[in-house]
Design a protein around this motif. Structure first.
Motif, PDB file in Angstrom:
ATOM      1  N   THR A 152       0.824  -1.213   0.000  1.00 25.28           N
ATOM      2  CA  THR A 152       0.000   0.000   0.000  1.00 25.28           C
ATOM      3  C   THR A 152       0.856   1.260   0.000  1.00 25.28           C
ATOM      4  N   PRO A 174      -2.861   6.554  -8.320  1.00 25.74           N
ATOM      5  CA  PRO A 174      -4.154   5.969  -7.944  1.00 25.74           C
ATOM      6  C   PRO A 174      -5.072   5.708  -9.134  1.00 25.74           C
ATOM      7  N   LYS A 182      -6.073   2.131  -9.716  1.00 28.55           N
ATOM      8  CA  LYS A 182      -6.954   1.378  -8.825  1.00 28.55           C
ATOM      9  C   LYS A 182      -8.126   0.757  -9.574  1.00 28.55           C
TER      10      LYS A 182
END
Length: 697
Positions: free
Chosen positions: A20, A146, A149
């Motif tokens: 992460t 991101p 994602k």
């Protein structure tokens, strides 16, 4: 060969076991999006990461990786980059931050070392401070944005080059959410060794890329854009740019008007327009323009004079207002077209452009088709815009069928703006299948048309300019040896390049001034001449309309006194007064990014107060010079005769040629360049620069 967007193996130096974290996300995304190549985590503190063996160093990796990502503290980066290049890695992405963006001497020194290493090894090193690279079609997600994602990445022909990783990632998400398929993506970061334009150039030659989108703050070597746009592949490439950082840089004091006016933003805007770059200042517009290009294709982009047909008179008025704001031209319909359309309209409709069909015409497919056909057959219409207002369902589908069928019979672009209405899916599919873009907001529709219009308008001039050198070198100049031409010398140089100047005499006394005026004929202009005085008007150094010898004597005496207070060697010119219709300003300066650029704009004393100028990179072709003239908004260019237009174009290209032969010049002004009844005359001029260095020629 360029950067390899499809590496067969990737080493991640500084990989984290926490997937992460920034240094763990590339591993996570590579697995998530199905990368099929070998991945080598490198971290001396781990034996295994995410089920993969972890290696203590790049030298310990069992093969030379095609790509290495460096994700370590800044102080360790240069050593690791050196190690990667030493083992033969050809492409490196430095994700680490802490370099020139910190403003510290240490960070800047590390960044220069990265540049040196890349040059020494002839390698591509992206960054530092880069979010990485993506190849959407092969699952290469060497990146931590991101935007990855998403479970499914939409693949398509749009590639993205961004100087901001975070904002570029956000824009990528917006494009994907809008259904735009992406191909390749790269965040260039601080651009220590390779800049955004290098990737734009590579992607222009990529057969799987049709459009390049960019987030741009500025270009390190902006002439790369000119080089690209001097090629067929570059001319045909739609390059859509969201440009920020438009405030002016601090510039050294400039002696010429041109140098003061040529702020970063003004030059960038004009040069991007010159090269057909689709520049936008709105993120939603970036998405819409990209969709527009994809839906129509390069050869059918809307452009030129708009013929507007609307089901609402109010919407037509709104479109006319917004088109005027954007400088879009509404076509003047021929009498024949108005007659054909008027035959089908009720008395409260309008056959002028924008055409108001009213809702009544929508009830007749034949009448609607005839109105469409009349507009498409009018030679004054380049693009047809259909404004559909609050129409729904079956009737909307019938209109879509009619418009698409008629559109296919002609070679003109057609755009639909559909505001309001329900049950649109069937009609939208029909429009999409026929390559007809559909907007909802008329203002945004027109903004998109205006944006892509720059690309369409630039192509003919770019093709005509392909043989001009793209990179113009300036010799090394000795800043300790300034060189400045007086007005007399500057105008003699202009005359050598075909730029007309008025009859004049240089004098140093009152009696010489009187004799010169008698020889030239009245009325005359008397002006101070001094290399120490750049702008004579500011010290009252010009006397206009001297109609007899006594007036000349009085003016000469006053001016010699005024000028003598500044320069002991002051002289005067006695110049024939030129009758003119308009004043232009013409100049040249050396831009920090684009090098020599030429300016044309509103001239005279208003040159610095009225913002009506445009620029082109030097050398300037006749086609480009003509476009410059057309871009002026406060000069009634439409009233110029062919002879006046040609004379202004001659002056622009003449100054361009003058610089190419005299590259010691760093600033030049021709102000005003007056437009006379039959030509253009340079009534004042200056040129300054520096002597070339003894070793630089």
């Amino acid at each position: 060969m360029g950067f390899d967007f499809n590496p067969g193996s990737i080493a991640i130096v500084g990989a984290s076991s926490d997937l992460t974290r920034i240094s763990g996300l590339p591993l996570h995304y590579l697995d998530k999006h199905g990368y099929a190549g070998a991945v080598y985590p490198v971290n001396p503190n781990r034996d295994e990461i995410a089920g993969r063996r972890c290696y203590p160093s790049i030298e310990a990796v069992p093969e030379t990786p095609d790509l290495a990502m460096v994700m370590l503290p800044a102080s360790l980066v240069t050593g690791i980059v050196a190690d990667c290049l030493a083992v033969g890695v050809e492409d490196v992405i430095v994700v680490s931050s802490g370099f020139s963006e910190t403003g510290t001497e240490e960070g800047e020194r590390w960044e220069r070392e990265i540049e040196r290493l890349a040059e020494e090894h002839d390698a591509t090193v992206i960054g530092p401070n880069s979010q990485g690279m993506i190849n959407f079609s092969t699952g290469v997600t060497a990146c931590f944005t991101p935007a990855l994602k998403r479970d499914e990445l939409l693949v398509g022909p749009v590639s993205f080059v961004t100087q901001s990783g975070a904002f570029g990632g956000a824009l990528t998400t917006l494009l994907q959410e809008a259904g735009v398929g992406l191909n390749k993506w790269v965040a260039t970061g601080n651009e220590a060794a390779v800049g955004a334009l290098t990737f734009v150039d590579q992607l222009a030659r990529d057969e799987t890329t049709d459009v390049v989108v960019g987030y741009v703050e500025g270009f390190e070597d902006a002439r790369q854009l000119v080089e690209l746009k001097r090629t067929d592949v570059g001319i045909d490439l739609p390059f859509v740019v969201l440009r920020v950082g438009t405030s002016e840089r601090g510039r050294a004091a400039a002696s010429s008007h041109t140098g003061k006016i040529a702020g970063e933003s003004a030059v960038y805007d004009a040069v991007l327009r010159e090269h057909g770059v689709v520049a936008v200042d709105d993120i939603d517009l970036l998405v819409e323009v990209t969709q527009l290009i994809l839906e129509t294709g390069v050869e059918e982009l809307p452009h030129g004079r708009l013929g507007v047909i609307s089901t609402s008179g109010g919407a037509g008025v709104y479109i006319a207002d917004r088109a005027d704001d954007l400088g879009l031209e509404l076509a003047t319909l021929s009498a024949r077209t108005r007659e054909r359309i008027g035959h089908h309209l009720p008395g409260y409709g309008s056959a002028t452009n924008p055409v108001d069909t009213t809702a009544a015409v929508l009830n007749s497919t034949d009448a609607f088709e005839e109105c469409l056909t009349a507009l498409l057959e009018d030679d004054g219409v380049d693009t047809l815009l259909f404004q559909l207002t609050n129409v729904s369902g079956e009737r909307a589908a019938e209109l879509a069928d009619t418009l698409c069928r008629v559109k296919d019979e002609y070679e003109k672009p057609v755009v639909v703006c559909w505001t309001g209405g329900l049950e649109k899916v069937e009609s939208l599919d029909r429009y999409r299948a026929s390559g007809v873009p559909v907007f909802e907001n008329p203002a945004r529709c027109l903004k998109s048309i205006a944006a892509v219009g720059a690309f369409v308008a630039a192509r003919p001039a770019l093709h005509a300019s392909k043989d001009h050198p793209a990179r113009v070198t300036v010799p090394p100049l000795d800043r300790d040896r300034p060189k400045k031409l007086t007005e007399v010398d500057a105008k003699e140089l202009l005359a050598d390049y075909g730029i007309e100047t008025p009859m004049e005499r240089y004098v140093t006394s009152v009696s010489e001034a009187a004799a010169a005026a008698d020889e030239i004929g009245y009325p005359v202009v008397v002006k101070i001449v001094s290399s120490a005085i750049d702008h004579k008007n500011r010290i009252g150094g010009v006397r206009l309309g001297m109609g007899d010898v006594d007036a000349v004597r009085e003016a000469a005496a006053e001016l010699l006194n005024v000028g003598g207070a500044v320069d002991e060697g002051v002289g005067l010119t006695v110049q024939r007064q030129v009758e003119f219709e308009h004043e232009l300003g013409l100049g040249l300066t050396i831009d920090d990014d684009f090098g020599p650029v030429l300016m044309l704009g509103r001239g005279g004393t208003e040159i610095e107060t009225i913002d009506d100028v445009t620029f082109r990179t030097v050398p300037v072709s006749r086609a480009q010079a003509g476009q410059m003239l057309e871009e002026l908004t406060t000069v009634p260019v439409e009233s110029f005769t062919e002879g006046q237009r040609s004379a202004v174009v001659d002056a622009v290209t003449g100054l361009s040629k003058l610089f190419m032969d005299n590259r010691w010049i760093t600033e030049a002004d021709v102000n005003p360049l007056v437009v006379t009844a039959d030509g253009a005359v340079a009534v004042d001029a200056l040129a300054s620069g520096y002597e070339p260095t003894d070793d630089g020629g």
